[in-house]
Design a protein around this motif. Structure first.
Motif, PDB file in Angstrom:
ATOM      1  N   ASN A 140      44.692-100.553  -5.839  1.00 29.60           N
ATOM      2  CA  ASN A 140      46.076-100.084  -5.975  1.00 29.60           C
ATOM      3  C   ASN A 140      46.999-101.253  -6.324  1.00 29.60           C
ATOM      4  N   THR A 141      46.902-101.706  -7.559  1.00 27.37           N
ATOM      5  CA  THR A 141      47.695-102.851  -8.009  1.00 27.37           C
ATOM      6  C   THR A 141      48.694-102.420  -9.077  1.00 27.37           C
ATOM      7  N   ALA A 142      49.693-103.262  -9.294  1.00 28.83           N
ATOM      8  CA  ALA A 142      50.727-102.949 -10.294  1.00 28.83           C
ATOM      9  C   ALA A 142      50.150-102.934 -11.705  1.00 28.83           C
ATOM     10  N   SER A 143      49.186-103.782 -11.990  1.00 27.92           N
ATOM     11  CA  SER A 143      48.558-103.850 -13.314  1.00 27.92           C
ATOM     12  C   SER A 143      47.056-103.732 -13.148  1.00 27.92           C
ATOM     13  N   SER A 144      46.442-102.822 -13.900  1.00 22.93           N
ATOM     14  CA  SER A 144      45.000-102.600 -13.785  1.00 22.93           C
ATOM     15  C   SER A 144      44.200-103.347 -14.840  1.00 22.93           C
ATOM     16  N   ALA A 145      44.871-103.822 -15.865  1.00 22.29           N
ATOM     17  CA  ALA A 145      44.184-104.541 -16.930  1.00 22.29           C
ATOM     18  C   ALA A 145      45.127-105.587 -17.516  1.00 22.29           C
ATOM     19  N   ARG A 158      49.362-112.588 -24.878  1.00 19.92           N
ATOM     20  CA  ARG A 158      48.977-112.094 -23.557  1.00 19.92           C
ATOM     21  C   ARG A 158      49.421-110.648 -23.431  1.00 19.92           C
ATOM     22  N   GLY A 159      48.610-109.824 -22.783  1.00 22.46           N
ATOM     23  CA  GLY A 159      48.947-108.423 -22.581  1.00 22.46           C
ATOM     24  C   GLY A 159      48.643-107.980 -21.169  1.00 22.46           C
ATOM     25  N   ALA A 160      49.423-107.003 -20.689  1.00 27.79           N
ATOM     26  CA  ALA A 160      49.213-106.441 -19.356  1.00 27.79           C
ATOM     27  C   ALA A 160      49.591-104.969 -19.377  1.00 27.79           C
ATOM     28  N   LEU A 161      48.776-104.155 -18.740  1.00 31.62           N
ATOM     29  CA  LEU A 161      48.996-102.716 -18.673  1.00 31.62           C
ATOM     30  C   LEU A 161      49.703-102.369 -17.372  1.00 31.62           C
ATOM     31  N   TYR A 162      50.827-101.641 -17.483  1.00 33.74           N
ATOM     32  CA  TYR A 162      51.613-101.224 -16.317  1.00 33.74           C
ATOM     33  C   TYR A 162      51.951 -99.741 -16.424  1.00 33.74           C
ATOM     34  N   PHE A 163      52.091 -99.092 -15.272  1.00 31.60           N
ATOM     35  CA  PHE A 163      52.592 -97.721 -15.195  1.00 31.60           C
ATOM     36  C   PHE A 163      53.827 -97.713 -14.318  1.00 31.60           C
ATOM     37  N   LYS A 180      42.959 -97.153 -21.162  1.00 29.68           N
ATOM     38  CA  LYS A 180      42.099 -98.332 -21.327  1.00 29.68           C
ATOM     39  C   LYS A 180      41.279 -98.241 -22.611  1.00 29.68           C
ATOM     40  N   LYS A 181      40.941 -97.040 -23.041  1.00 33.16           N
ATOM     41  CA  LYS A 181      40.239 -96.881 -24.324  1.00 33.16           C
ATOM     42  C   LYS A 181      41.152 -97.298 -25.476  1.00 33.16           C
ATOM     43  N   ASP A 182      42.446 -96.998 -25.351  1.00 28.85           N
ATOM     44  CA  ASP A 182      43.411 -97.443 -26.360  1.00 28.85           C
ATOM     45  C   ASP A 182      43.563 -98.962 -26.337  1.00 28.85           C
ATOM     46  N   LEU A 183      43.495 -99.532 -25.157  1.00 28.17           N
ATOM     47  CA  LEU A 183      43.568-100.986 -25.014  1.00 28.17           C
ATOM     48  C   LEU A 183      42.351-101.642 -25.663  1.00 28.17           C
ATOM     49  N   ASP A 184      41.187-101.017 -25.532  1.00 22.73           N
ATOM     50  CA  ASP A 184      39.982-101.526 -26.196  1.00 22.73           C
ATOM     51  C   ASP A 184      40.145-101.507 -27.714  1.00 22.73           C
ATOM     52  N   VAL A 185      40.728-100.421 -28.244  1.00 24.58           N
ATOM     53  CA  VAL A 185      40.965-100.336 -29.694  1.00 24.58           C
ATOM     54  C   VAL A 185      41.954-101.424 -30.114  1.00 24.58           C
ATOM     55  N   PHE A 186      42.991-101.640 -29.318  1.00 24.95           N
ATOM     56  CA  PHE A 186      43.970-102.700 -29.589  1.00 24.95           C
ATOM     57  C   PHE A 186      43.253-104.033 -29.768  1.00 24.95           C
ATOM     58  N   ILE A 187      42.399-104.379 -28.806  1.00 27.49           N
ATOM     59  CA  ILE A 187      41.718-105.681 -28.831  1.00 27.49           C
ATOM     60  C   ILE A 187      40.720-105.757 -29.988  1.00 27.49           C
ATOM     61  N   LYS A 188      39.941-104.706 -30.193  1.00 29.30           N
ATOM     62  CA  LYS A 188      38.914-104.730 -31.245  1.00 29.30           C
ATOM     63  C   LYS A 188      39.512-104.751 -32.652  1.00 29.30           C
ATOM     64  N   SER A 189      40.730-104.249 -32.802  1.00 27.75           N
ATOM     65  CA  SER A 189      41.367-104.218 -34.126  1.00 27.75           C
ATOM     66  C   SER A 189      42.316-105.399 -34.349  1.00 27.75           C
ATOM     67  N   PHE A 190      42.486-106.260 -33.360  1.00 23.91           N
ATOM     68  CA  PHE A 190      43.464-107.343 -33.423  1.00 23.91           C
ATOM     69  C   PHE A 190      43.058-108.365 -34.493  1.00 23.91           C
ATOM     70  N   HIS A 191      44.038-108.762 -35.327  1.00 23.66           N
ATOM     71  CA  HIS A 191      43.837-109.777 -36.376  1.00 23.66           C
ATOM     72  C   HIS A 191      44.995-110.763 -36.369  1.00 23.66           C
ATOM     73  N   TRP A 192      44.673-112.018 -36.616  1.00 25.69           N
ATOM     74  CA  TRP A 192      45.718-113.011 -36.866  1.00 25.69           C
ATOM     75  C   TRP A 192      46.041-112.994 -38.344  1.00 25.69           C
ATOM     76  N   LYS A 193      47.283-113.215 -38.686  1.00 25.39           N
ATOM     77  CA  LYS A 193      47.677-113.286 -40.095  1.00 25.39           C
ATOM     78  C   LYS A 193      47.598-114.719 -40.575  1.00 25.39           C
TER      79      LYS A 193
END
Length: 194
Positions: A140-145, A158-163, A180-193
């Motif tokens: 039971n924490t403020a941020s789970s990921a 840096r990223g943090a998930l909050y509700f 969290k599945k959306d967070l996985d897509v975020f990370i897997k699709s992340f690119h530097w320009k």
């Protein structure tokens, strides 16, 4: 005579309650039914030095806090009252890089008071020069990921998930698993320009 009248009244009262056929026991507490949208994604590709995919049912909002810097934003999930807070920092030296990595670790482990466990997972996409650590915070924490991503030379995110709810894991667990599945897509699709 008064005894019999009282006795008959009591029997009639009991019979009337039984004949109603209704159970007046308290009902257990329940939670609202949650309708999840269909997963589909769009690309964030604005003026920041990175791009990523995020859900079509989420909104990108600039960070409105007083100390916000350019390319600080929230991926806001209005249906779930949640957000992924994203902060970007340019890396100017090895000392700054080490401080950012240590800050990410400290911010994740700040939840040890309420957490039942904190797991670290390595993020490693050398073809895109995306490296980092993903912190799964259980309990039971403020941020789970939480996570950080870097190219290990010039850029750091840096990223943090909050509700916006009291941290009750049993009530937010289905939403947490979904986001969290959306967070996985975020990370897997992340690119530097560049």
């Amino acid at each position: 005579m008064k005894k019999y009248a009282a006795y008959i009244s009591l029997v009639l009262a009991l019979l009337s309650c039984i004949s109603c056929g209704q159970d007046y026991s308290p009902k257990p507490r329940g939670y609202f039914r949650i309708s999840f949208p269909t997963k589909s994604y769009q690309t964030y590709n604005q003026s920041c030095p990175f791009s990523f995919d995020y859900p079509t049912y989420a909104q990108i909002e600039p960070d409105s806090s007083r100390d916000a810097k350019p390319c600080w934003m929230n991926v806001y999930f209005p249906q779930f009252k949640g957000r992924i807070h994203i902060s970007y920092q340019a890396v100017t030296s090895n000392k700054v890089f080490d401080e950012l990595i240590e800050d990410a670790r400290k911010l994740a482990f700040k939840h040890t008071v309420k957490a039942t466990g904190i797991n670290e997972g390595r993020i490693y996409y050398p073809d895109r020069k995306v490296y980092g650590i993903y912190y799964t915070i259980e309990g039971n924490t403020a941020s789970s990921a939480q996570f950080f991503l870097t190219d290990s030379t010039k850029n750091y995110v840096r990223g943090a998930l909050y509700f916006n709810e009291a941290p009750k894991l049993d009530s937010i667990q289905p939403v947490l698993d979904f986001v969290k599945k959306d967070l996985d897509v975020f990370i897997k699709s992340f690119h530097w320009k560049g």
